[in-house]
Structures are given as structure tokens and as C-alpha cells.
Design an enzyme around this catalytic site. Structure first.
Site, PDB file in Angstrom:
ATOM      1  N   HIS A 332       0.825  -1.206   0.000  1.00 59.92           N
ATOM      2  CA  HIS A 332       0.000   0.000   0.000  1.00 59.92           C
ATOM      3  C   HIS A 332       0.857   1.254   0.000  1.00 59.92           C
ATOM      4  O   HIS A 332       0.532   2.242  -0.662  1.00 59.92           O
ATOM      5  CB  HIS A 332      -0.947   0.000   1.206  1.00 59.92           C
ATOM      6  CG  HIS A 332      -2.063   0.987   1.085  1.00 59.92           C
ATOM      7  ND1 HIS A 332      -2.034   2.219   1.689  1.00 59.92           N
ATOM      8  CD2 HIS A 332      -3.240   0.919   0.412  1.00 59.92           C
ATOM      9  CE1 HIS A 332      -3.150   2.869   1.413  1.00 59.92           C
ATOM     10  NE2 HIS A 332      -3.905   2.114   0.636  1.00 59.92           N
ATOM     11  N   CYS A 333       1.971   1.214   0.723  1.00 57.58           N
ATOM     12  CA  CYS A 333       2.860   2.379   0.815  1.00 57.58           C
ATOM     13  C   CYS A 333       3.439   2.774  -0.540  1.00 57.58           C
ATOM     14  O   CYS A 333       3.766   3.943  -0.760  1.00 57.58           O
ATOM     15  CB  CYS A 333       4.015   2.098   1.769  1.00 57.58           C
ATOM     16  SG  CYS A 333       3.555   1.556   3.413  1.00 57.58           S
ATOM     17  N   THR A 334       3.619   1.798  -1.426  1.00 55.68           N
ATOM     18  CA  THR A 334       4.268   2.062  -2.712  1.00 55.68           C
ATOM     19  C   THR A 334       3.306   2.571  -3.771  1.00 55.68           C
ATOM     20  O   THR A 334       3.741   3.058  -4.817  1.00 55.68           O
ATOM     21  CB  THR A 334       4.930   0.792  -3.258  1.00 55.68           C
ATOM     22  OG1 THR A 334       3.918  -0.170  -3.562  1.00 55.68           O
ATOM     23  CG2 THR A 334       5.916   0.218  -2.272  1.00 55.68           C
TER      24      THR A 334
END
Length: 344
Positions: A332-334
Site C-alpha cells: 500500500h505504501c508504494t
């Protein structure tokens, strides 16, 4: 002008996407630069996985453009050359909002590398304006340091976040809680913020919500929990669970809470890795889920089961969650979704 004044609203992540954005990693900014090859393979695998469901645009530095392009043959993977310092596009990219006519705009938050933890960050702070200009999308400049990983919305007026991150003095020390809340409400156009206390133990983002909880649907929240009293996450997740059990959303609904047991405590050297199944990502018709293997095989299977039951119409596409986690984030962070709009 902000989203509320212009009648734009941030849609829930599960709504239809035009594409997903991912920034390619930068070796010079990595915590473990010697792992650049394996991290690059992790990003490559992630992009291939997302491309099974929807188009992907890879933000790439000029010096890396040709070698990165050579890794991909999919017709729905393209590239946008923008200089950047680091690769966590969820946090420095724009937050997209739509109006009733499905016209799109982008919120340009201020970015300071998670409270000044990694320098320099000037290129990252300039990525969102360049991307919005490239696509001809209206830009809404927010007077607030904020990362996309610190918020989740249900698309019906409710936002989830943590006090540990949004109220951290390393972000907006000059603003009060009430001022921060007002800015957030105005720029993603929500009516109610549900505040949890803290994020996972060891999370260097200061408690991003996308590691601990997300909406499964309006009125429904998935929460990563810990049942081991000797683990630091026990107190953290049980406190957040108690908060959510007492909370209601913008429509006055109590939440149906779906629990996912955390993976076993895992270290790299002396660093606790922030392993989270909640760092999954909705794609069109599916979910990209990080799994961790080894001692986490049982909790991996349980996470797949829980998400399969919660989303029977979506394909659960697993990916190696260990490939990039030492750098501090996961799937999700990417990523950052561009919702389908009239321009799409």
C-alpha cells in the site's frame, strides 16, 4: 480553494481505478542500499501483479528510465519521468478527489519525509505538482504536511487516522488538533474523523493507519490485531479495537469490525519489521496482499481466508511481503490509485 468548497470528495480505494502509480526505488535513499537489486525485483513483481488487473504508471528518475522500461513488456505498464528522492508514492503523491460529474482533481499535500527523517526530500515534495500538470488535472494545494498512508476513507464521509501520526509535532507543530482536523476535512471533504491512538510498534512513519486498519465497506472496518500480551502491539491494537467498537461513522452507524491476526514478531538485526496484512491494496477486481512466509505461514493462510470471505468477488493476489519491508513499507505504501473519471 479546497475539495469541500468545490464539491470534490475522496472516493474509497475500492472504487474503479483508471490506473495505479508506483515510484521506482532510488538506491541513494535506501536504508540498505546494498539490497537495491532485491528491492528492485520486489518492485518489479509488484508492478507485474498490479498490471494483471489495471494499468500501472511507473514514476522513474531520468537516469533509471531505460533500464526500468526494459523490465516490463506489458502494454498496460507505462512510465513517467519525474525526478524523486524516494519511492513511497502513497505518501508524497497527490490524493485524488472526484466531483458529482466524475471530474477529477488532485490534493497536493506538503511533504517533509515523515517528520524530517530522511534528507533530502525536496524532489519528493515536488512530484505531485508535476504529475498533476502532466495529466492536466486541477491542483488543490493543502496548507498541511500529510502523507497518503496516514488516512483511509469510506467514500461516505468518514475518515480513519491515528493521533500518533496526524498530531505528531514533527509534521505541523504550528497547528492545533482542531486546525489539522479542519484542513483534513476540507481537502478530502469528509464529515467525521475517527481517531485511533497509535500505529504498530516499530513503524517509522509514526503510526500510519494503512498498517493497522482500513474500511472494507461503509460501516465495516478491517483491523490487524495481536493477542499476545507480551507483544507491544497487544496494547496498541486492543486499544484501537476498543475505540472502534465505541465509534460510529458519519452516517451514525456502528462499525462491523473484521479482525486479522498479525504476523509473528520479526526482526532484521535489532529492527522490528512492520509486518502488516493491512498494507494490502485494492485493484480493479482484486486485492494485492503481502504475505510473509516462514513463521508467518499460518497467519498468511488466515489473512487470505479472512479477506476472501470479506471480498468474495475479488481475486486475492498474494505477493512476497518480505521483499521490500526492510526499507520501511509494503504494497500500500508504494502505490496510489487514480480513480476512474471522465478524463479516463
Amino acid at each position: 480553494m479546497n475539495a469541500k468548497e468545490l464539491n470534490y470528495t475522496m472516493p474509497a480505494e475500492w472504487t474503479a481505478h483508471e490506473r495505479t502509480f508506483v515510484s521506482w526505488p532510488v538506491q541513494a535513499s535506501m536504508v540498505y542500499p546494498d539490497d537495491f537489486a532485491s528491492v528492485g525485483k520486489g518492485y518489479e513483481d509488484l508492478i507485474h501483479a498490479i498490471a494483471e488487473f489495471e494499468p500501472v504508471t511507473v514514476i522513474v528518475n531520468p537516469v533509471d528510465a531505460e533500464q526500468v522500461k526494459a523490465r516490463f513488456t506489458e502494454t498496460n505498464v507505462d512510465f513517467l519521468v519525474i525526478e524523486h528522492n524516494d519511492a513511497w508514492f502513497r505518501d508524497n503523491g497527490p490524493t485524488f478527489v472526484l466531483n458529482d460529474r466524475k471530474e477529477i482533481a488532485g490534493v497536493n499535500w506538503k511533504f517533509n519525509a515523515w517528520g524530517g527523517k530522511y534528507s533530502p526530500w525536496d524532489l519528493d515534495d515536488a512530484v505531485a505538482p508535476q504529475l498533476l500538470e502532466h495529466y492536466g488535472i486541477q491542483r488543490l494545494d493543502a496548507p498541511l504536511v500529510m502523507e497518503g498512508g496516514s488516512i483511509h476513507v469510506d467514500g461516505e464521509g468518514t475518515l480513519l487516522t491515528t493521533e500518533e501520526c496526524l498530531l505528531n509535532p514533527n509534521r505541523n507543530p504550528e497547528l492545533s488538533r482542531e486546525q489539522i482536523e479542519e484542513h483534513v476535512k476540507n481537502f478530502v471533504n469528509v464529515e467525521k474523523i475517527v481517531w485511533m491512538k497509535r500505529g504498530l510498534d516499530g513503524d517509522e512513519t509514526d503510526g500510519h493507519v494503512d498498517n493497522i486498519a482500513c474500511f472494507a465497506a461503509p460501516g465495516s472496518i478491517i483491523l490487524q490485531v495481536c493477542h499476545d500480551p507480551s507483544d507491544e502491539n497487544y496494547t496498541i491494537t486492543q486499544e484501537n479495537l476498543a475505540i472502534l467498537r465505541e465509534a460510529t461513522d458519519a452516517k451514525g452507524r456502528a462499525f462491523d469490525i473484521i479482525e486479522i491476526e498479525q504476523p509473528p514478531k520479526t526482526f532484521f538485526g535489532e529492527q522490528r519489521l512492520t509486518l502488516s496484512y493491512l498494507n494490502f491494496y485494492f485493484v480493479n477486481g482484486g486485492i494485492i496482499l503481502p504475505v510473509f512466509g516462514g513463521t508467518a505461514e499460518a497467519t498468511d493462510r488466515e489473512a487470505i481466508r479472512v479477506l476472501s470471505e470479506a471480498f468474495p468477488d475479488r481475486r486475492i493476489r498474494t505477493i512476497d511481503g518480505m521483499s521490500i519491508i526492510k526499507e520501511g513499507g509494503n504494497v500500500h505504501c508504494t502505490t496510489q490509485q487514480m480513480p476512474a473519471s471522465v478524463r479516463g
